[in-house]
Structure formats: C-alpha cells, structure tokens
Design a protein around this motif. Structure first.
Motif, PDB file in Angstrom:
ATOM      1  N   UNK A  85       0.813  -1.217   0.000  1.00  0.00           N
ATOM      2  CA  UNK A  85       0.000   0.000   0.000  1.00  0.00           C
ATOM      3  C   UNK A  85       0.849   1.271   0.000  1.00  0.00           C
ATOM      4  N   UNK A  86       2.159   1.129   0.120  1.00  0.00           N
ATOM      5  CA  UNK A  86       3.035   2.292   0.160  1.00  0.00           C
ATOM      6  C   UNK A  86       3.159   2.922   1.532  1.00  0.00           C
ATOM      7  N   UNK A  87       2.547   2.297   2.549  1.00  0.00           N
ATOM      8  CA  UNK A  87       2.657   2.809   3.911  1.00  0.00           C
ATOM      9  C   UNK A  87       4.082   2.641   4.435  1.00  0.00           C
ATOM     10  N   UNK A  88       4.737   1.596   3.986  1.00  0.00           N
ATOM     11  CA  UNK A  88       6.151   1.366   4.258  1.00  0.00           C
ATOM     12  C   UNK A  88       6.895   1.251   2.942  1.00  0.00           C
ATOM     13  N   UNK A  89       8.179   1.560   2.962  1.00  0.00           N
ATOM     14  CA  UNK A  89       9.085   1.334   1.845  1.00  0.00           C
ATOM     15  C   UNK A  89      10.197   0.404   2.330  1.00  0.00           C
TER      16      UNK A  89
END
Length: 277
Positions: free
Chosen positions: A74-78
């Motif tokens: 989801x792009x909450x973390x990279x």
C-alpha cells in the motif's frame, strides 16, 4: 501412536535427511495437531486434531509479517524506511536481533530478521510502527485473521510469546500460510532466506528443513514451553504446492520428522493418506 510409528504405518520410509528422535519422553502430552493442505485448491488432504485450540508460538509472526507486507504493497512502508526500535521491542525475550532502543534498521532487513530468525524485538517494533502500539496492532491482527477466514484464532501479541500469545489451530495456520503464499508471492520469498548477517555474525534460518525436503521453501517455526514445537511449511513440486502445519510436537526433531513425511504424504497418491479427522 508415536510419530515414527505413524510414518511407518503410512508405508513411507523415514526421510534420511531428517533424524528420528533418539529417545521418547514417557510423560503424557497433549496430542500433536497436523494438517496437509493443497495450496492451489485449499483442499485438506490429511489432518489430525487440526481444530484443537493451541498457543501459536512464533507462527503468530506470519500474521505480523502479512500486515507488514500489505503495508509495503500500500506504500505505507518502503523497503528503505528506517524502523526505530521501541522500548517495548527492546524488552522482548529471545529470539532477538538485539537492536537497542532508539537505534534503527531498514524495513527490508527487519522483515528478514522476523522471517529468518523469528526476532521478537523486531516483530514488536513493526507493530508499534504500523499501529502506534502492540495492543492496537494485535487488534489489526485479529481483524485480518477474521477477514481471511481464520475462525478459531485470537492473537494476543505480535510475537506469539507466552503467556499472552492467544490461541489458534493448525487449520487456521494453514489458511494463513495459504493466504501469504497466494496474496504475497513476491514477499513470500523471504521465508526461503537461509541466513542473515547482523553485526558481523551469520544467523541461520530456524527452519532446518530448507534444502532437505524437495521443493520446501518456507514458512515459519515456533516454540514455547506451553505450545511445544510448531512448524508451518510449504513445498512446490512441478505445478503443485502443498502446505503442512504441525503444532505441539514434543521436540524439534520429531516436529521436523513429521513435517517432512507429511509433505511426502501430501504429494503422494490419495490411497496412501490416512482418514482425515
């Protein structure tokens, strides 16, 4: 019937790659739970005590990792996001990576540490990062468990450590393993990592069946005194993938023996399988 006797009763040889236990503990124990599932169809190929409520031990970290994988999607973390060790994480018992409070680690390295060496400190730090606290993260774990059909699971923490680990079943852990494999194929590859290096020290994967059972490429071991020895494993041969979960084995060697031979049962002809219970 002992684990070795059951394997012999199936008409399968004991796998040479896995040592049979050298002695048998005569103390009474709760029966072992196991299940064999076709990862493609979800069909249960073989089971015994698969719905018995048990502590998850570190199999709980499969859900911790699933939520982290979904946060990456989801792009909450990279992968390069720096994960800061919290006070709650630093207090965790072994197995640990040993990151001190206030220090940071990249998310991709953190996930390897959880998948490979079952790092309790890192699992709690992941929960703190994603939900603000382990308590809030556990609520997410349980909501996600219900959403994917784990009807008999209630997680108590992000690690599976006693005494607040919660309860699950071998069937629910197979459902979780299947979801991880099918929904997160790119991240699933983490479970086949043979070792990680941390501060100049190589630390091997806790799953000793990697490289010993044909096609086996994950997932997760677990142990506490209350839970016994657990393992959720998966192997792919040709177009087929099989999942095996064993919970409550009396020793690591007996657990590994049963998982290895149940994997052979899963890939065998139906006539070799015992009746499901």
């Amino acid at each position: 019937m002992s684990i070795v006797s059951r394997v012999v009763a199936w008409g399968l040889p004991l796998l040479a790659a896995v040592s049979a236990p050298s002695s048998v503990d005569a103390a009474p124990r709760a029966p072992v739970s196991d299940i064999v599932m076709d990862a493609g169809t979800g069909e249960v190929l073989e089971s015994e005590n698969a719905d018995r409520a048990r502590p998850p031990a570190s199999l709980a970290k499969m859900m911790t990792l699933l939520l982290a994988f979904e946060a990456l999607d989801a792009g909450e973390l990279k992968p390069g996001t720096m994960l800061r060790m919290t006070a709650a994480g630093e207090r965790q018992q072994p197995s640990r990576l040993g990151l001190r409070r206030g220090r940071s680690i990249r998310v991709d390295a953190a996930l390897r540490a959880v998948a490979v060496i079952s790092a309790n400190d890192i699992a709690v730090a992941i929960g703190d990062r994603l939900a603000g606290s382990e308590r809030a993260f556990v609520a997410r774990m349980n909501a996600r468990a219900r959403a994917i059909g784990m009807t008999d699971t209630r997680f108590g923490n992000a690690t599976g450590l006693a005494p607040s680990a919660g309860r699950t079943t071998a069937r629910d852990m197979a459902i979780l393993a299947r979801h991880l494999i099918r929904a997160e194929p790119r991240h699933y590859r983490l479970f086949s990592t043979r070792s990680i290096s941390w501060e100049g020290r190589s630390r091997p994967n806790h799953n000793k069946l990697l490289g010993k059972v044909a096609g086996l490429d994950g997932l997760k071991t677990g142990y506490t005194v209350e839970a016994g020895f657990n393992l959720a494993a998966s192997a792919k041969r040709g177009a087929r993938r099989v999942i095996v979960v064993v919970m409550g084995a009396p020793s690591a060697s007996e657990r590994d023996l049963l998982v290895a031979n149940l994997m052979e049962v899963g890939f065998s002809e139906p006539r070799l399988r015992r009746p499901r219970r």
